[in-house]
Design an enzyme around this catalytic site. Structure first.
Site, PDB file in Angstrom:
ATOM      1  N   HIS A  63      -8.030  -3.752  -1.532  1.00 23.97           N
ATOM      2  CA  HIS A  63      -7.329  -3.820  -0.243  1.00 23.97           C
ATOM      3  C   HIS A  63      -6.291  -2.709  -0.135  1.00 23.97           C
ATOM      4  O   HIS A  63      -6.250  -1.954   0.838  1.00 23.97           O
ATOM      5  CB  HIS A  63      -6.661  -5.194  -0.108  1.00 23.97           C
ATOM      6  CG  HIS A  63      -5.923  -5.386   1.178  1.00 23.97           C
ATOM      7  ND1 HIS A  63      -6.490  -5.980   2.281  1.00 23.97           N
ATOM      8  CD2 HIS A  63      -4.673  -5.045   1.556  1.00 23.97           C
ATOM      9  CE1 HIS A  63      -5.614  -6.002   3.274  1.00 23.97           C
ATOM     10  NE2 HIS A  63      -4.511  -5.435   2.863  1.00 23.97           N
ATOM     11  N   GLU A  64      -5.460  -2.596  -1.142  1.00 23.66           N
ATOM     12  CA  GLU A  64      -4.397  -1.583  -1.069  1.00 23.66           C
ATOM     13  C   GLU A  64      -4.973  -0.174  -1.062  1.00 23.66           C
ATOM     14  O   GLU A  64      -4.477   0.713  -0.367  1.00 23.66           O
ATOM     15  CB  GLU A  64      -3.416  -1.769  -2.231  1.00 23.66           C
ATOM     16  CG  GLU A  64      -2.818  -3.163  -2.363  1.00 23.66           C
ATOM     17  CD  GLU A  64      -2.306  -3.777  -1.068  1.00 23.66           C
ATOM     18  OE1 GLU A  64      -2.252  -5.008  -0.990  1.00 23.66           O
ATOM     19  OE2 GLU A  64      -1.972  -3.028  -0.125  1.00 23.66           O
ATOM     20  N   GLU A  81      -4.276  -4.113   9.245  1.00 22.49           N
ATOM     21  CA  GLU A  81      -4.764  -5.124   8.309  1.00 22.49           C
ATOM     22  C   GLU A  81      -6.198  -5.583   8.556  1.00 22.49           C
ATOM     23  O   GLU A  81      -6.948  -5.804   7.619  1.00 22.49           O
ATOM     24  CB  GLU A  81      -3.812  -6.326   8.292  1.00 22.49           C
ATOM     25  CG  GLU A  81      -2.413  -5.983   7.830  1.00 22.49           C
ATOM     26  CD  GLU A  81      -2.379  -5.378   6.412  1.00 22.49           C
ATOM     27  OE1 GLU A  81      -1.332  -4.833   6.038  1.00 22.49           O
ATOM     28  OE2 GLU A  81      -3.386  -5.454   5.681  1.00 22.49           O
ATOM     29  N   GLU A 102       0.797  -1.219   0.000  1.00 22.11           N
ATOM     30  CA  GLU A 102       0.000   0.000   0.000  1.00 22.11           C
ATOM     31  C   GLU A 102       0.835   1.277   0.000  1.00 22.11           C
ATOM     32  O   GLU A 102       0.526   2.230   0.717  1.00 22.11           O
ATOM     33  CB  GLU A 102      -0.950  -0.014   1.198  1.00 22.11           C
ATOM     34  CG  GLU A 102      -0.252  -0.015   2.578  1.00 22.11           C
ATOM     35  CD  GLU A 102       0.026  -1.384   3.132  1.00 22.11           C
ATOM     36  OE1 GLU A 102       0.026  -2.368   2.359  1.00 22.11           O
ATOM     37  OE2 GLU A 102       0.239  -1.480   4.342  1.00 22.11           O
ATOM     38  N   TYR A 120      -5.154 -10.042   9.610  1.00 26.20           N
ATOM     39  CA  TYR A 120      -6.083  -9.697   8.532  1.00 26.20           C
ATOM     40  C   TYR A 120      -7.483 -10.237   8.841  1.00 26.20           C
ATOM     41  O   TYR A 120      -8.458  -9.490   8.904  1.00 26.20           O
ATOM     42  CB  TYR A 120      -5.616 -10.296   7.203  1.00 26.20           C
ATOM     43  CG  TYR A 120      -4.313  -9.775   6.682  1.00 26.20           C
ATOM     44  CD1 TYR A 120      -3.107 -10.203   7.206  1.00 26.20           C
ATOM     45  CD2 TYR A 120      -4.282  -8.841   5.656  1.00 26.20           C
ATOM     46  CE1 TYR A 120      -1.899  -9.713   6.730  1.00 26.20           C
ATOM     47  CE2 TYR A 120      -3.079  -8.352   5.159  1.00 26.20           C
ATOM     48  CZ  TYR A 120      -1.901  -8.801   5.715  1.00 26.20           C
ATOM     49  OH  TYR A 120      -0.703  -8.313   5.239  1.00 26.20           O
ATOM     50  N   ASP A 127       8.620 -10.515  10.125  1.00 20.84           N
ATOM     51  CA  ASP A 127       8.367 -11.356   8.948  1.00 20.84           C
ATOM     52  C   ASP A 127       8.073 -12.798   9.343  1.00 20.84           C
ATOM     53  O   ASP A 127       7.343 -13.503   8.653  1.00 20.84           O
ATOM     54  CB  ASP A 127       9.561 -11.314   7.990  1.00 20.84           C
ATOM     55  CG  ASP A 127       9.678  -9.954   7.299  1.00 20.84           C
ATOM     56  OD1 ASP A 127      10.792  -9.584   6.908  1.00 20.84           O
ATOM     57  OD2 ASP A 127       8.652  -9.248   7.191  1.00 20.84           O
ATOM     58  N   HIS A 148      -6.190   0.776   2.358  1.00 24.31           N
ATOM     59  CA  HIS A 148      -5.096   1.184   3.252  1.00 24.31           C
ATOM     60  C   HIS A 148      -4.880   2.706   3.243  1.00 24.31           C
ATOM     61  O   HIS A 148      -4.253   3.246   4.161  1.00 24.31           O
ATOM     62  CB  HIS A 148      -3.791   0.510   2.840  1.00 24.31           C
ATOM     63  CG  HIS A 148      -3.527  -0.806   3.509  1.00 24.31           C
ATOM     64  ND1 HIS A 148      -3.512  -0.967   4.876  1.00 24.31           N
ATOM     65  CD2 HIS A 148      -3.237  -2.023   2.984  1.00 24.31           C
ATOM     66  CE1 HIS A 148      -3.242  -2.238   5.168  1.00 24.31           C
ATOM     67  NE2 HIS A 148      -3.071  -2.907   4.047  1.00 24.31           N
TER      68      HIS A 148
HETATM   69  C1  LIG Z   1       1.425 -10.257  13.951  1.00 25.86           C
HETATM   70  C2  LIG Z   1       2.025  -9.623  12.739  1.00 25.86           C
HETATM   71  C3  LIG Z   1       3.438  -9.330  12.988  1.00 25.86           C
HETATM   72  C4  LIG Z   1       4.141  -8.577  12.164  1.00 25.86           C
HETATM   73  C5  LIG Z   1       3.507  -7.985  11.001  1.00 25.86           C
HETATM   74  C6  LIG Z   1       4.118  -6.714  10.560  1.00 25.86           C
HETATM   75  C7  LIG Z   1       4.669  -6.660   9.355  1.00 25.86           C
HETATM   76  C8  LIG Z   1       4.820  -7.927   8.568  1.00 25.86           C
HETATM   77  C9  LIG Z   1       5.826  -7.751   7.458  1.00 25.86           C
HETATM   78  O1  LIG Z   1       6.232  -9.041   7.088  1.00 25.86           O
HETATM   79  C10 LIG Z   1       5.270  -7.034   6.233  1.00 25.86           C
HETATM   80  C11 LIG Z   1       4.122  -7.440   5.670  1.00 25.86           C
HETATM   81  C12 LIG Z   1       3.700  -6.781   4.424  1.00 25.86           C
HETATM   82  C13 LIG Z   1       2.566  -7.174   3.790  1.00 25.86           C
HETATM   83  C14 LIG Z   1       2.236  -6.557   2.509  1.00 25.86           C
HETATM   84  C15 LIG Z   1       1.153  -6.912   1.817  1.00 25.86           C
HETATM   85  C16 LIG Z   1       0.120  -7.857   2.384  1.00 25.86           C
HETATM   86  O2  LIG Z   1      -0.938  -7.070   2.888  1.00 25.86           O
HETATM   87  C17 LIG Z   1      -0.415  -8.892   1.394  1.00 25.86           C
HETATM   88  C18 LIG Z   1       0.011 -10.261   1.827  1.00 25.86           C
HETATM   89  C19 LIG Z   1      -0.774 -11.412   1.203  1.00 25.86           C
HETATM   90  C20 LIG Z   1      -0.650 -11.442  -0.320  1.00 25.86           C
HETATM   91  O3  LIG Z   1       0.447 -11.692  -0.870  1.00 25.86           O
HETATM   92  O4  LIG Z   1      -1.669 -11.181  -0.961  1.00 25.86           O
HETATM   93 ZN    ZN Z   2      -2.819  -4.924   3.849  1.00 27.57          ZN
END
Ligand SMILES: CC/C=C\C/C=C\C[C@@H](O)/C=C/C=C/C=C\[C@@H](O)CCCC(=O)O
Ligand code: ZN
Length: 584
Positions: A285-286, A308, A261, A373, A365, A289
């Site tokens: 979704h994006e 999320e 996003e 979500y 990560d 955000h």
């Molecule tokens: C409990 C969660 C703990 C940490 C999360 C914080 C950041 C996680 C980091 O890995 C970044 C995530 C970024 C996500 C980006 C896009 C997602 O919204 C989509 C993921 C699913 C997809 O590929 O469609």
């Molecule tokens: Zn998201």
């Protein structure tokens, strides 16, 4: 002294950055950025300033007059990286850090020409969420501290640099070009984003255009042509759009997420290009955000569900406006199944299935899953059911308006809810969502006639008549409903009748391949091996490598495929697959 974000060296007694001026020359030969970052502080300061870095080679630190400032880089910590401590002389309000990034910078993926659609030029892109901005810029890498920025990217003049900011000009200088951007709205550092490649654009509406490599541009423009209708639907639901532009960048196949996003310029995986607009929910979704996450932001990864869960809720409200309540219910049903899978995945770490997590010593990560979500979505749906949609819509608008450009903790959220919707938290058993593992008893279950029809097909092989009007998402739900232990012959019949192994819809294909691999249906292996070399989206890599590695012979194949394909994946994706194979 308090370090409010377990993933940053920042402590709340130190001065805060207000503006960043960032200049970087992109060196594809050495895969480094040669850069300088000028941090302007909110007030004149003295004493230690702790910045987050990862694998940066710091050359110098000077104040506004160019006088050196003492600094020390700490030994790297595996998750946080290295603390850069600068000793500010009294009266310091600005410091400039000259440095270069590492070829292994965790935010960056450098692609060779062969790894691009055009095959002629290299490509570079960033992915900073959650804590990777520090591998690109030395800064206070926490959502608690928002920054405005100006940036200059110097790139080979055959290439275009795009940023999640406002474009302010391009100047060609010999064999290079300098591209200038400005972000006037204050953003959390994880929303710093840029890409450099052979890029072209096509207008999609008054506030939107799509960027892509020329070879992909037309299919991307067709897939996302309805973006302006989506933007207007979102504004009607959540209030004015604060970011001026909503542009889209279609990424190379190695992009590790479905979308990111980045404000003003959403990054999207090309696996959305199904040719029938069946996967544009990710764009919704994006876009959502822009309100929940980018405007009202989680104070740290420990409150990620505020980004999320709210955004999935908002995404499905947009889908309901554009495509009807049955489609929204179908996505909620798919989300429920993803949540059940995520809870099962974290069966040995149940605390990671609470919405409010405690992540000191845990890599974001590694903690990432569909829990924030989909459990977050259920929590908000439960509140909406309890107070009714009109009251909840009023609350949602008030929540957004009251917290624009701010970072929030779960505790601050619950205080706000108790003030404006008194008693609802107890009524929905908020504790079960926020602080307890698993899926709360009595959480909302999506219902529709279509969902019931698909549910009735659970143990049957449908006829062509049964499925004549099924959408790809309904196929996905049916496939994901196939029980463990479904006979291999059922997979043979389904593939003979409906050619699922040849699906162009990435969601259907991956659900099908993962189910077939788990059932030991070997004809799925060929397409799986090819697919793992074609994409880098972790949502797909994880289940497929996980299904392969679930058996002894499959584990050897998975390791062999990863050895062959790893360099095609973003560093975040490489780490994710490595972790799966090491656990198997
Ligand atoms: C409990 C969660 C703990 C940490 C999360 C914080 C950041 C996680 C980091 O890995 C970044 C995530 C970024 C996500 C980006 C896009 C997602 O919204 C989509 C993921 C699913 C997809 O590929 O469609
Ligand atoms: Zn998201």
């Amino acid at each position: 002294m308090a370090r409010l974000d377990p993933h940053s060296y920042n402590d709340d007694t130190q001065p805060e950055t207000e503006n960043l001026t960032w200049k970087a020359r992109v060196d594809f030969r050495t895969r480094r950025l040669h850069a300088e970052a000028t941090l302007s502080l909110k007030e004149t300061s003295a004493g230690p300033l702790d910045l987050d870095t990862r694998d940066l080679e710091i050359r110098s630190v000077v104040d506004a007059e160019g006088k050196p400032l003492p600094f020390l880089v700490s030994p790297p910590e595996p998750i946080l990286g290295s603390r850069l401590r600068v000793e500010l002389r009294p009266g310091t309000k600005q410091l400039t850090i000259r440095y270069r990034t590492s070829p292994q910078a965790s935010a960056l993926q450098w692609l060779t020409p062969a790894q691009t659609a055009g095959g002629q030029f290299p490509y570079l892109f960033s992915q900073c969420q959650a804590i990777h901005a520090r591998s690109v810029v030395p800064l206070q890498d926490t959502p608690r501290i928002r920054i405005r920025y100006r940036a200059e990217l110097t790139v080979p003049k055959e290439l275009k640099a795009v940023m999640a900011a406002g474009f302010t000009g391009r100047e060609e200088q010999g064999v290079e070009a300098v591209e200038r951007y400005e972000m006037p709205q204050p953003i959390p550092p994880y929303l710093l984003a840029f890409a450099v490649g052979r890029l072209a654009a096509k207008e999609l509406g008054p506030r939107s255009r799509v960027w892509a490599e020329p070879e992909v541009l037309e299919s991307a423009a067709e897939e996302f042509e309805d973006v302006d209708a989506m933007l207007r639907a979102a504004e009607a639901l959540f209030g004015a759009y604060d970011w001026e532009r909503f542009d889209l960048l279609t990424m190379p196949p190695s992009f590790p997420y479905g979308g990111m996003e980045n404000p003003r310029l959403t990054f999207l995986t090309p696996t959305l290009l199904a040719g029938d607009k069946s996967l544009v929910s990710v764009v919704a979704h994006e876009l959502a955000h822009s309100w929940t996450g980018n405007l009202v932001t989680n104070a740290s990864a420990e409150h990620f569900w505020l980004n999320e869960g709210f955004t999935v809720f908002a995404e499905r409200r947009i889908l309901e406006v554009l495509y009807g309540s049955d489609v929204a219910a179908l996505h909620a049903a798919l989300g429920r199944r993803a949540l059940e899978d995520a809870v099962q995945h974290f069966k040995d770490h149940p605390k990671l299935t609470a919405l409010r997590t405690h992540l000191s010593g845990v890599d974001p990560d590694e903690a990432f899953s569909q829990v924030p979500y989909e459990k977050g979505f259920l929590f908000l749906r439960a509140i909406e059911d309890a107070v009714g949609r009109p009251a909840f819509d009023d609350f949602l608008k008030r929540y957004i308006e009251s917290h624009r450009f701010q970072a929030l903790t779960t505790e601050q959220f619950t205080t706000f809810v108790e003030k404006h919707l008194p008693g609802v938290l107890a009524k929905v058993d908020a504790e079960a969502y926020l602080n307890k593992p698993g899926i709360p008893q009595g959480s909302p279950v999506p219902r529709s006639n279509r969902l019931e029809q698909i549910g009735r097909m659970k143990d049957k092989v449908p006829t062509a008549e049964d499925v004549k009007d099924w959408t790809p998402a309904e196929w996905q739900l049916y496939i994901e409903g196939l029980r463990k232990g479904t006979p291999r012959d059922v997979f043979r019949q389904l593939d003979e009748r409906f050619h699922l192994t040849k699906s162009h819809n990435s969601e259907v294909l991956v659900s099908w391949l993962a189910a077939a691999l788990r059932a030991g249906w070997e004809p799925a292996l060929g397409r799986t091996e090819a697919f793992l070399g074609e994409v880098g989206r972790m949502k797909y890599l994880k289940p497929l490598y996980g299904a392969l590695a679930a058996t002894l012979e499959g584990k050897a194949l998975a390791r062999s495929l990863f050895n062959r394909y790893a360099e095609r994946y973003h560093p975040i994706a490489q780490a994710a697959v490595e972790s799966i194979l090491n656990r198997a």
